[in-house]
Design a protein around this motif. Structure first.
Motif, mmCIF file in Angstrom:
data_model
loop_
_atom_site.group_PDB
_atom_site.id
_atom_site.type_symbol
_atom_site.label_atom_id
_atom_site.label_comp_id
_atom_site.label_asym_id
_atom_site.label_seq_id
_atom_site.Cartn_x
_atom_site.Cartn_y
_atom_site.Cartn_z
ATOM 1 N N TRP A 13 0.841 -1.191 0.000
ATOM 2 C CA TRP A 13 0.000 0.000 0.000
ATOM 3 C C TRP A 13 0.867 1.230 0.000
ATOM 4 O O TRP A 13 2.084 1.177 0.124
ATOM 5 C CB TRP A 13 -0.960 0.001 1.167
ATOM 6 N N ARG A 15 0.712 5.573 1.036
ATOM 7 C CA ARG A 15 -0.023 6.600 1.777
ATOM 8 C C ARG A 15 -0.544 7.677 0.862
ATOM 9 O O ARG A 15 0.201 8.342 0.191
ATOM 10 C CB ARG A 15 0.881 7.247 2.810
ATOM 11 N N LYS A 17 -3.205 9.969 1.961
ATOM 12 C CA LYS A 17 -4.283 10.490 2.787
ATOM 13 C C LYS A 17 -5.087 11.612 2.154
ATOM 14 O O LYS A 17 -6.301 11.657 2.268
ATOM 15 C CB LYS A 17 -3.750 10.971 4.144
ATOM 16 N N ARG A 20 -6.953 10.295 -1.339
ATOM 17 C CA ARG A 20 -7.886 9.174 -1.251
ATOM 18 C C ARG A 20 -9.353 9.555 -1.374
ATOM 19 O O ARG A 20 -10.057 8.994 -2.199
ATOM 20 C CB ARG A 20 -7.690 8.417 0.064
ATOM 21 N N ALA A 46 -13.928 -0.045 -4.298
ATOM 22 C CA ALA A 46 -12.554 -0.096 -3.804
ATOM 23 C C ALA A 46 -11.607 -0.553 -4.901
ATOM 24 O O ALA A 46 -10.553 0.045 -5.119
ATOM 25 C CB ALA A 46 -12.482 -1.034 -2.602
ATOM 26 N N VAL A 51 -7.830 0.361 -4.113
ATOM 27 C CA VAL A 51 -7.548 0.129 -2.700
ATOM 28 C C VAL A 51 -8.357 -1.075 -2.234
ATOM 29 O O VAL A 51 -9.139 -1.646 -2.987
ATOM 30 C CB VAL A 51 -7.928 1.345 -1.835
ATOM 31 N N SER A 52 -8.166 -1.421 -0.967
ATOM 32 C CA SER A 52 -8.937 -2.530 -0.424
ATOM 33 C C SER A 52 -10.235 -1.991 0.162
ATOM 34 O O SER A 52 -10.373 -0.807 0.451
ATOM 35 C CB SER A 52 -8.153 -3.225 0.667
ATOM 36 N N LYS A 53 -11.145 -2.900 0.370
ATOM 37 C CA LYS A 53 -12.454 -2.503 0.865
ATOM 38 C C LYS A 53 -12.361 -1.782 2.207
ATOM 39 O O LYS A 53 -13.051 -0.799 2.454
ATOM 40 C CB LYS A 53 -13.331 -3.750 1.000
ATOM 41 N N THR A 55 -10.199 0.150 3.300
ATOM 42 C CA THR A 55 -9.761 1.538 3.170
ATOM 43 C C THR A 55 -10.943 2.497 3.022
ATOM 44 O O THR A 55 -10.927 3.619 3.525
ATOM 45 C CB THR A 55 -8.811 1.678 1.971
ATOM 46 N N LEU A 58 -12.047 3.923 6.151
ATOM 47 C CA LEU A 58 -11.219 4.932 6.819
ATOM 48 C C LEU A 58 -11.741 6.324 6.501
ATOM 49 O O LEU A 58 -11.505 7.275 7.233
ATOM 50 C CB LEU A 58 -9.771 4.821 6.346
ATOM 51 N N TYR A 59 -12.447 6.445 5.395
ATOM 52 C CA TYR A 59 -12.849 7.771 4.934
ATOM 53 C C TYR A 59 -14.356 8.003 4.958
ATOM 54 O O TYR A 59 -14.795 9.138 5.007
ATOM 55 C CB TYR A 59 -12.302 8.004 3.526
#
Lengths: 213, 213, 213, 213
Positions: A13, A15, A17, A20, A46, A51-53, A55, A58-59
């Motif tokens: 992965w 970063r 932030k 995303r 995703a 990205v992965s599910k 992730t 996270l948002y």
DNA sequence: AATGAATGAGTATTCATTCAT
DNA sequence: CATGAATGAATACTCATTCAT
């Protein structure tokens, strides 16, 4: 506990932030528009965003929250821009109508975001709160731009007096319909329709209808 | 879908046997329109129709099949009626436009069936075959009525020559938009809009725009 | 759509409407006690009861609801029986204490339901409402039986006056501990402890401590 | 688990470096006891200890490892102290029993560490190895202290001969139960129970039961 | 014809664990 | 040492569909 050997070129992965959320919203927009809310799997969102599910979570708190973000993000800034433009405009009201319509189409109608309108129509019943937001902050304000131009033209004598509510809707309907059409029934035909030409005809007819005397 | 032949005697409990499919489709229509395809549970459709879920499968092969039946059922015969009406019409083309629009609204737009349009817009992406059917058999034929009236008026010199494709869409857009609105964002506001008056304004403006000379 | 060939001897399912809930609760009891609430998978509960996971949801709204049903079902009837027995008892209070303790052990402690006590202790923090129910309807009423016997003995002069709250707990603690032990740390040792003999000693000591004069 | 050697100078931000493991274990203890193992999120443990989740993994290999550390840490040295105290004791055996019980309650039962007992009871089934450790190193040795005192009293003629295994458990059960109660069902009531007074009654009854003659 | 109990594939969501920074 | 973004396996829950009665 085996620690997998990491290949040099594909870090598990990265970063991102700041980037995303909009990457995720872009991916979600496409899928929501294409398949509808329920038929869109978060797995696919995703995957499309790379990205992965997990992730996603996270948002955004939930699938519904993601939809809200997509809708809110997509529109509001654009409407505010157009409002400022209209207020500062000094030409004829006919020109203002043409400009508003042109901006609307260019900046929204011709972009993937036009699909949001279709989306909101499909999901209004399931997300009343979101529908109200969309109605108040997008549709109502957007239509307000046309009302403003019409009122301005009537006040200046450029247009004859007409029912503002009706005339506003008559200005918008062909544009909204074209946006919706593009993302629904239009998908299954090979339309020859050129939106820009269509809107020229629309304006032409409209202005004839509005002409004073 | 075979509907069984009803036997000569009709004991009370059998009374509704042949009414079943349309009762089920009515229930399904309401829910599909209100919630969308995916968010409608067959449990709820069955409950609303007053039968058990299993009974649905006596009449329809699947949820998708039920949707298709609802959509196909919705328009049956109505367009053909209007086509016959138009062909036989002898008044002015302006009057014909007014009549077609009026019939469309009265017989479809003001009924629950208007919801089918919204439904097809929402689900076109997921059911391309059904969308094509709806496009070809409903939208295209419906729009053809307006094209006919416009062409007739231009031929007779009542209207000035205009792009037929464009003008047709300009006739329809406000009506379709009103139907869609009623079943989506309109649900979350208390519109004052009176469709009949709105369509009067629409026709007035339109005819001014079409006037020859 | 392939319709699987059904083998003659294993129907895909069987109607068990009445028996299902307790079959499911039995299976759940075993697994909850063995693994704890969180570590129990509903898949396993269903498998142990010989049904599919979906069937669980025909009878219980959620995993938590299933736990509640198991706890409620397990105890209340048994306590009521014991209360009736105590009220009708005519022998000495020492005999009543012995009988209550014996019934408790035989009907609860020696059965899988003893595990519920351990379960409630483990999950009290996560299900405060359930914990309160268990406290009020099970623990408090169960302890009330001992309080009743003690009070009866003191009133008749059979026992010396003691702090009832304390004495009640002293009666119960070894029994509750034995139930808990059996389902927790006791699992990892080969206890020689014979509960019946242990409770004999407990009663013997207790009655010496209660003897008046 | 290696705790790094602390360097000679200790800048302010490094101050707590060697305190970390126990700060983490303290936080984990509280949450494990309150919510159970499975329902405790490492996120919350980290937050309560004021560090990031990743930091946990600098000190503990896994959630299970953290649990083990918490349990093992909990009892360190305390039992050995009590064993030394008992061996050196010169008063009556009744006094020794009272002292052991008092120390147990004061140094363990009344502290957050009492929660470990509840924890082990809840998780014994899922962590047999840990349960065996706790059983052998804590419960068994702790109970051994009471066995020692009882044996001593019987040998001296102070107590009548009783089944040592049984009597030991009878000594412990009320204390263990009180510790467990405090951390489970006791949370949902407003107990008036004063443990010290309760244990006085317990000792009084017990010693009456043990009295020779 | 009608029922409704049973099924099981499908998905949103959680959270212990990893590792680039 | 410390961080926290990212991961992905695990699982509760839903609901279209089936079929014995």
């Amino acid at each position: 506990m085996d620690i997998p050997v990491k290949s040099a070129e594909t870090p598990r992965w990265e970063r991102r932030k700041e980037a995303r959320p909009s990457e995720l919203m872009d991916a979600a927009l496409e899928l929501f528009v294409e398949k509808g809310f329920a038929a869109t799997r978060l797995d696919d969102v995703a995957k499309r965003a790379g990205v992965s599910k997990g992730t996603l979570y996270l948002y955004f708190d939930s699938k519904e929250d993601l939809l809200k973000a997509v809708v809110r993000e997509g529109y509001v800034a654009r409407i505010a821009d157009a409002e400022a433009y209209a207020r500062a405009f000094t030409g004829t009201s006919a020109e203002l109508l043409r400009d508003i319509m042109g901006m609307w189409w260019t900046q929204v109608g011709a972009t993937p975001m036009a699909g949001i309108t279709k989306l909101m129509i499909a999901e209004a019943g399931n997300f009343p709160e979101l529908a109200r937001f969309y109605h108040d902050e997008v549709m109502h304000r957007g239509m307000g731009l046309f009302t403003y131009a019409l009122q301005r033209g009537i006040a200046s004598g450029e247009f004859r007096p007409v029912n503002l509510e009706h005339a506003t809707r008559l200005c918008c309907a062909p544009v909204v319909m074209t946006m919706i059409w593009k993302h629904s029934l239009g998908l299954c035909t090979h339309d020859e329709l050129v939106p820009e030409a269509y809107f020229e005809t629309h304006l032409d007819m409209l202005l004839r209808g509005l002409r004073s005397a």
